[in-house]
Enzyme design. Sequence first.
Site, PDB file in Angstrom:
ATOM      1  CG  ASN A 173     -12.246  85.733  93.292  1.00 47.80           C
ATOM      2  OD1 ASN A 173     -12.241  84.648  93.785  1.00 47.80           O
ATOM      3  ND2 ASN A 173     -13.192  86.602  92.874  1.00 47.80           N
ATOM      4  NE  ARG A 174     -12.977  81.967  97.743  1.00 47.83           N
ATOM      5  CZ  ARG A 174     -13.985  83.149  97.809  1.00 47.83           C
ATOM      6  NH1 ARG A 174     -14.225  83.624  96.653  1.00 47.83           N
ATOM      7  NH2 ARG A 174     -14.482  83.424  98.747  1.00 47.83           N
TER       8      ARG A 174
ATOM      9  CG  HIS B 154      -9.770  89.134  98.109  1.00 53.00           C
ATOM     10  ND1 HIS B 154     -10.027  89.282  96.890  1.00 53.00           N
ATOM     11  CD2 HIS B 154     -10.983  89.344  98.743  1.00 53.00           C
ATOM     12  CE1 HIS B 154     -11.256  89.271  96.641  1.00 53.00           C
ATOM     13  NE2 HIS B 154     -11.992  89.381  97.842  1.00 53.00           N
TER      14      HIS B 154
ATOM     15  CG  HIS C 279     -13.320  93.924  98.257  1.00 57.22           C
ATOM     16  ND1 HIS C 279     -14.479  93.691  98.733  1.00 57.22           N
ATOM     17  CD2 HIS C 279     -13.034  92.551  97.860  1.00 57.22           C
ATOM     18  CE1 HIS C 279     -15.177  92.551  98.793  1.00 57.22           C
ATOM     19  NE2 HIS C 279     -14.227  91.774  98.283  1.00 57.22           N
TER      20      HIS C 279
ATOM     21  CE1 TYR D   5     -16.854  94.685 100.893  1.00 54.41           C
ATOM     22  CE2 TYR D   5     -18.822  93.539 101.130  1.00 54.41           C
ATOM     23  CZ  TYR D   5     -17.467  93.523 101.042  1.00 54.41           C
ATOM     24  OH  TYR D   5     -17.055  92.243 101.622  1.00 54.41           O
TER      25      TYR D   5
ATOM     26  CD  GLU E 279     -14.872  91.833  94.721  1.00 58.00           C
ATOM     27  OE1 GLU E 279     -13.780  91.218  94.713  1.00 58.00           O
ATOM     28  OE2 GLU E 279     -15.808  91.668  95.192  1.00 58.00           O
TER      29      GLU E 279
HETATM   30  C1  BGC Z   1     -15.150  87.332  97.324  1.00 57.29           C
HETATM   31  C2  BGC Z   1     -16.340  86.775  98.314  1.00 57.29           C
HETATM   32  C3  BGC Z   1     -15.670  87.258  99.810  1.00 57.29           C
HETATM   33  C4  BGC Z   1     -15.700  88.626  99.751  1.00 57.29           C
HETATM   34  C5  BGC Z   1     -15.138  89.364 101.215  1.00 57.29           C
HETATM   35  C6  BGC Z   1     -15.510  88.709  97.540  1.00 57.29           C
HETATM   36  O1  BGC Z   1     -14.376  89.438  96.354  1.00 57.29           O
HETATM   37  O2  BGC Z   1     -15.760  86.903  96.139  1.00 57.29           O
HETATM   38  O3  BGC Z   1     -16.050  85.169  98.244  1.00 57.29           O
HETATM   39  O4  BGC Z   1     -16.322  86.476 100.597  1.00 57.29           O
HETATM   40  O5  BGC Z   1     -14.935  89.070  98.793  1.00 57.29           O
HETATM   41  O6  BGC Z   1     -14.073  88.613 101.606  1.00 57.29           O
END
Ligand code: BGC
Length: 377
Positions: A113-114, A139, A211, A213, A342
């Site tokens: 995350n950020r 990430h 990550h 999906y 996540e």
């Molecule tokens: C983030 C999103 C991001 C995505 C793919 C997620 O974990 O929260 O903001 O766009 O990952 O990059």
Amino acid sequence: MSKKVLQGFILTLAISFFNHACSSNNTNTMDTTVKLTSQAYGVFEGQPITEYTLTNAHGMQVGIINYGGALTKIITQAKDSSWGDVLTGYDSLSGFTQTANPYFGALIGRYANRIAKGTYKVDGIEYHAALNNNGQSLHGGLKGFDKVVWTATPLAGDSSIQLNYESKDGEEGYPGNLKVQVVYTLTADNGIKIDYTATTDKTTVINLTNHAYFNLSAGKSLTIKDHILQINANQYTPVDALLIPTGESLDVKSTPMDFTQAKRIGDDLDKVEGGYDHNWILNKAEGLQEVANVYDPLSGRSLTVLTTEPGLQFYSGNFLDGTLMHTKNGIQYIKHGALTLETQHFPDAPNQAKFPTTLLKPGETYTHTTIYKFATK
Ligand code: BGC
């Protein structure tokens, strides 16, 4: 028949009955056999990439590659008994290495995350993590753990693949040589268990996750809007326009963020600007606990998430736009085509004094366990 022969016959009969009784008992216990196969999956920066496939006694399959430690497939059964792949992904390595790959199935680090403006302090020293997302670090930066080659080792028993990576001091703007180990295990009860450990030789920040999906319909529904989600969380961490937490913890009650009771994802999706892309503060104590469940009524598949982590990023695939190449069966992954759950520490924790710490010091061991468990009902 002599007495001795008769005694021998009775003994043989008794042993055979005993063995039969034991093997009958065994059929009542879970068959823990897992079959492991591997195949070449291409070459990245001169290093061979291998795909490992684990198959358990039910027939559930999981694929893992040493590029980014990514999951490549998760094949499970639907209520109509058909098998399908619930993991959004690619048909080849070229998919994973394309610039636009939004971290499909990958291991994320050093900081998931950020981090606001990529800037944070450790022991009073300012560090700058590589910026790669609207002036923020996302990430792990430009070449995070999702874009490196891990050393893969199948473990005894064939149900686990161990991945190791050493992130050098200064890599992507993080201090300390960090030794990371991730073990993926396919369990007898259809769980993918992910055990993370890490150690450092200098104090650093760390937040590891996977990550993956998911679209539990396995390609039958174009979006996850009809999936029903439940998250054990009374609060979440709101974000600003750049998706950086404001530092507050808000109650989910009476808001679209409320998943305390199972709710169709599409119900409130349009009420959340940009879609769901937030960190939920899990209602949990220490230890491994069930934190979320998602169910697809169409296929009857469900996914239960268990974790030791305090947070869960539920992302409703808002930035998927159908343009990714090398997708499985050429599927166009459109907006909300898949979701991620996540398990993590909170975003931007290095800059948020109120969030649980993400510091790792020399002599300590970072640990994190998450299980994605699949069922059909
Ligand atoms: C983030 C999103 C991001 C995505 C793919 C997620 O974990 O929260 O903001 O766009 O990952 O990059």
